[in-house]
Design a protein around this motif. Sequence first.
Motif, PDB file in Angstrom:
ATOM      1  N   VAL A  52       0.822  -1.205   0.000  1.00 54.26           N
ATOM      2  CA  VAL A  52       0.000   0.000   0.000  1.00 54.26           C
ATOM      3  C   VAL A  52       0.858   1.259   0.000  1.00 54.26           C
ATOM      4  O   VAL A  52       1.837   1.369   0.746  1.00 54.26           O
ATOM      5  N   TYR A  53       0.432   2.218  -0.823  1.00 57.27           N
ATOM      6  CA  TYR A  53       1.092   3.521  -0.922  1.00 57.27           C
ATOM      7  C   TYR A  53       0.023   4.608  -0.855  1.00 57.27           C
ATOM      8  O   TYR A  53      -1.155   4.352  -1.120  1.00 57.27           O
ATOM      9  N   LYS A  70       1.475   1.882  10.325  1.00 52.10           N
ATOM     10  CA  LYS A  70       2.363   1.255  11.316  1.00 52.10           C
ATOM     11  C   LYS A  70       1.584   0.316  12.227  1.00 52.10           C
ATOM     12  O   LYS A  70       2.082  -0.740  12.636  1.00 52.10           O
ATOM     13  N   ARG A  71       0.325   0.661  12.507  1.00 55.02           N
ATOM     14  CA  ARG A  71      -0.501  -0.168  13.383  1.00 55.02           C
ATOM     15  C   ARG A  71      -1.037  -1.399  12.661  1.00 55.02           C
ATOM     16  O   ARG A  71      -1.063  -2.494  13.206  1.00 55.02           O
ATOM     17  N   LEU A  72      -1.460  -1.227  11.399  1.00 48.11           N
ATOM     18  CA  LEU A  72      -2.125  -2.317  10.683  1.00 48.11           C
ATOM     19  C   LEU A  72      -1.192  -3.139   9.804  1.00 48.11           C
ATOM     20  O   LEU A  72      -1.460  -4.315   9.541  1.00 48.11           O
ATOM     21  N   ALA A  73      -0.120  -2.514   9.327  1.00 48.26           N
ATOM     22  CA  ALA A  73       0.824  -3.211   8.432  1.00 48.26           C
ATOM     23  C   ALA A  73       2.238  -2.727   8.738  1.00 48.26           C
ATOM     24  O   ALA A  73       2.847  -2.012   7.940  1.00 48.26           O
ATOM     25  N   PRO A  74       2.778  -3.095   9.893  1.00 48.74           N
ATOM     26  CA  PRO A  74       4.064  -2.557  10.354  1.00 48.74           C
ATOM     27  C   PRO A  74       5.242  -2.871   9.448  1.00 48.74           C
ATOM     28  O   PRO A  74       6.297  -2.237   9.558  1.00 48.74           O
ATOM     29  N   HIS A  75       5.069  -3.849   8.544  1.00 47.31           N
ATOM     30  CA  HIS A  75       6.173  -4.187   7.635  1.00 47.31           C
ATOM     31  C   HIS A  75       6.344  -3.150   6.528  1.00 47.31           C
ATOM     32  O   HIS A  75       7.398  -3.109   5.873  1.00 47.31           O
ATOM     33  N   LEU A  76       5.325  -2.327   6.288  1.00 45.88           N
ATOM     34  CA  LEU A  76       5.417  -1.338   5.210  1.00 45.88           C
ATOM     35  C   LEU A  76       6.269  -0.149   5.644  1.00 45.88           C
ATOM     36  O   LEU A  76       6.088   0.379   6.740  1.00 45.88           O
ATOM     37  N   PRO A  77       7.185   0.307   4.791  1.00 51.83           N
ATOM     38  CA  PRO A  77       7.992   1.486   5.149  1.00 51.83           C
ATOM     39  C   PRO A  77       7.147   2.751   5.144  1.00 51.83           C
ATOM     40  O   PRO A  77       6.231   2.900   4.329  1.00 51.83           O
TER      41      PRO A  77
END
Length: 203
Positions: A52-53, A70-77
């Motif tokens: 997601v962007y 950060k809460r729902l998809a912490p792996h995303l930068p």
Amino acid sequence: MNTSLLQRFGAIDIYLFDQLLKGRFDGCQKVLDAGCGGGRNLVYFLQNGFDVYGNDQNELAIEEVRILSKRLAPHLPTTNFQVASVEAMLFPDTTFDMVICSAVLHFARDKAHFDTMVRSLWRVLAPGGFLFTRLASTIGLENRIVPLGHGRYFLPDGSERYLVDQQTLLNYTQELGGELFEPIKTTNVQDLRCMTTWCVQKM
């Protein structure tokens, strides 16, 4: 509202939700919300493994969506979410399988600005990808709006917006080399404004 639905989908645009129910985006991986605000349309995608962007010209909105991510998809930068207007996105060409642009395009200053925004959305969309947009339009409200020039109108709800008609959207669809993946649909909100859904696949 059912709490579990809110947790799963957030305050998602109902017409975007309709496309999810139809399985339209099941094959997509990289998703961009152009003009994402605080990320109300991204909750489902963040929680279901999409890359997601997002971008928005409001710095506080981007900070909010970064916290959500950060809460729902912490792996995303956090760099996936950028402070930028729709017409000045820095994402590379043909990057995304799906681009969302909900309630943004009617803020265009004039025809040239609208054109630049649409072509920017199209630029970052990959071949075969889906462009989902919702925007205010003249459709069904032709006799109740006041033209202000340069494609902008005064609406009965007291707002000023850049408005398009159905033919304009059909012309863009053809000119861009796309195809509608859903008929153009318009909701009339008590004769105060009309919101149109324009969904195009890049062929």
